[in-house]
Design an enzyme around this catalytic site. Structure first.
Site, mmCIF file in Angstrom:
data_model
loop_
_atom_site.group_PDB
_atom_site.id
_atom_site.type_symbol
_atom_site.label_atom_id
_atom_site.label_comp_id
_atom_site.label_asym_id
_atom_site.label_seq_id
_atom_site.Cartn_x
_atom_site.Cartn_y
_atom_site.Cartn_z
ATOM 1 N N SER A 1 0.841 -1.187 0.000
ATOM 2 C CA SER A 1 0.000 0.000 0.000
ATOM 3 C C SER A 1 0.880 1.242 0.000
ATOM 4 O O SER A 1 2.095 1.157 -0.065
ATOM 5 C CB SER A 1 -0.876 0.026 1.254
ATOM 6 O OG SER A 1 -0.031 -0.022 2.400
ATOM 7 N N THR B 1 -1.124 1.388 -6.597
ATOM 8 C CA THR B 1 -1.307 0.780 -5.282
ATOM 9 C C THR B 1 -2.585 1.363 -4.700
ATOM 10 O O THR B 1 -3.452 1.820 -5.449
ATOM 11 C CB THR B 1 -0.066 0.973 -4.376
ATOM 12 O OG1 THR B 1 -0.216 0.195 -3.186
ATOM 13 C CG2 THR B 1 0.210 2.405 -4.038
ATOM 14 N N TYR B 2 -2.714 1.347 -3.376
ATOM 15 C CA TYR B 2 -3.917 1.900 -2.755
ATOM 16 C C TYR B 2 -3.535 2.659 -1.492
ATOM 17 O O TYR B 2 -2.443 2.494 -0.949
ATOM 18 C CB TYR B 2 -4.943 0.798 -2.451
ATOM 19 C CG TYR B 2 -4.431 -0.287 -1.532
ATOM 20 C CD1 TYR B 2 -4.605 -0.205 -0.155
ATOM 21 C CD2 TYR B 2 -3.751 -1.389 -2.043
ATOM 22 C CE1 TYR B 2 -4.125 -1.197 0.689
ATOM 23 C CE2 TYR B 2 -3.269 -2.387 -1.209
ATOM 24 C CZ TYR B 2 -3.461 -2.286 0.157
ATOM 25 O OH TYR B 2 -2.977 -3.266 0.985
ATOM 26 N N GLY C 1 5.301 -2.797 1.028
ATOM 27 C CA GLY C 1 5.250 -4.020 0.233
ATOM 28 C C GLY C 1 6.071 -3.864 -1.039
ATOM 29 O O GLY C 1 7.129 -3.230 -1.042
ATOM 30 N N ALA C 2 5.581 -4.435 -2.131
ATOM 31 C CA ALA C 2 6.315 -4.405 -3.405
ATOM 32 C C ALA C 2 6.612 -2.981 -3.865
ATOM 33 O O ALA C 2 7.639 -2.729 -4.506
ATOM 34 C CB ALA C 2 5.534 -5.157 -4.475
ATOM 35 N N ALA C 3 5.733 -2.027 -3.533
ATOM 36 C CA ALA C 3 5.945 -0.630 -3.930
ATOM 37 C C ALA C 3 7.234 -0.064 -3.342
ATOM 38 O O ALA C 3 7.824 0.856 -3.913
ATOM 39 C CB ALA C 3 4.753 0.224 -3.515
#
Length: 126
Positions: free
Chosen positions: A25, A57-58, A73-75
């Site tokens: 996120s 993302t969010y 996370g991945a971001a």
């Protein structure tokens, strides 16, 4: 017919954290979320001005007043702490709705303090 317009953005936000092992996120200072007209869990687009990365993302909320912009996370792999990013959300609406719609634009300085808010972008000079 439905068209997609910019709903709101945080312009030149500075990434304050990159947390690889946190739920994926983007944590955003709750005050910034409100100013830009965003919502918790809303899909956003991130444009990294420093390295050209663009990703989705969010939104999750960070403490109000903290000036936090945390990629999680991945971001977190797409940014470095200190990178400047544009965070944008879009909305679909009818052309009739679009005729009177105004986006919520929030401009941040190098310390993530709000410089100004507006609903227009000046015409780009040639």
């Amino acid at each position: 017919m439905q068209i997609t317009l910019l709903k709101g953005k945080l312009h030149m936000a500075k990434v304050t954290q990159a947390e690889l092992w946190y739920d994926g996120s983007c944590a955003i200072d709750e005050e910034f979320v409100k100013l830009a007209g965003l919502r918790e869990f809303e899909q956003i687009e991130i444009y990294n001005v420093d390295n050209g990365e663009r990703f989705s993302t969010y939104v999750i909320l960070a403490e109000a007043g903290s000036r936090t912009i945390s990629m999680n996370g991945a971001a977190a792999r797409k940014v470095q702490v200190g990178d400047r990013v544009i965070i944008a959300a879009y909305s679909q609406m009818s052309e009739a709705e679009a005729d009177s719609f105004k986006p919520r634009l929030v401009y941040l300085d190098k310390d993530n303090a709000v410089e100004r808010t507006t609903n227009t972008i000046p015409v780009q000079a040639a």
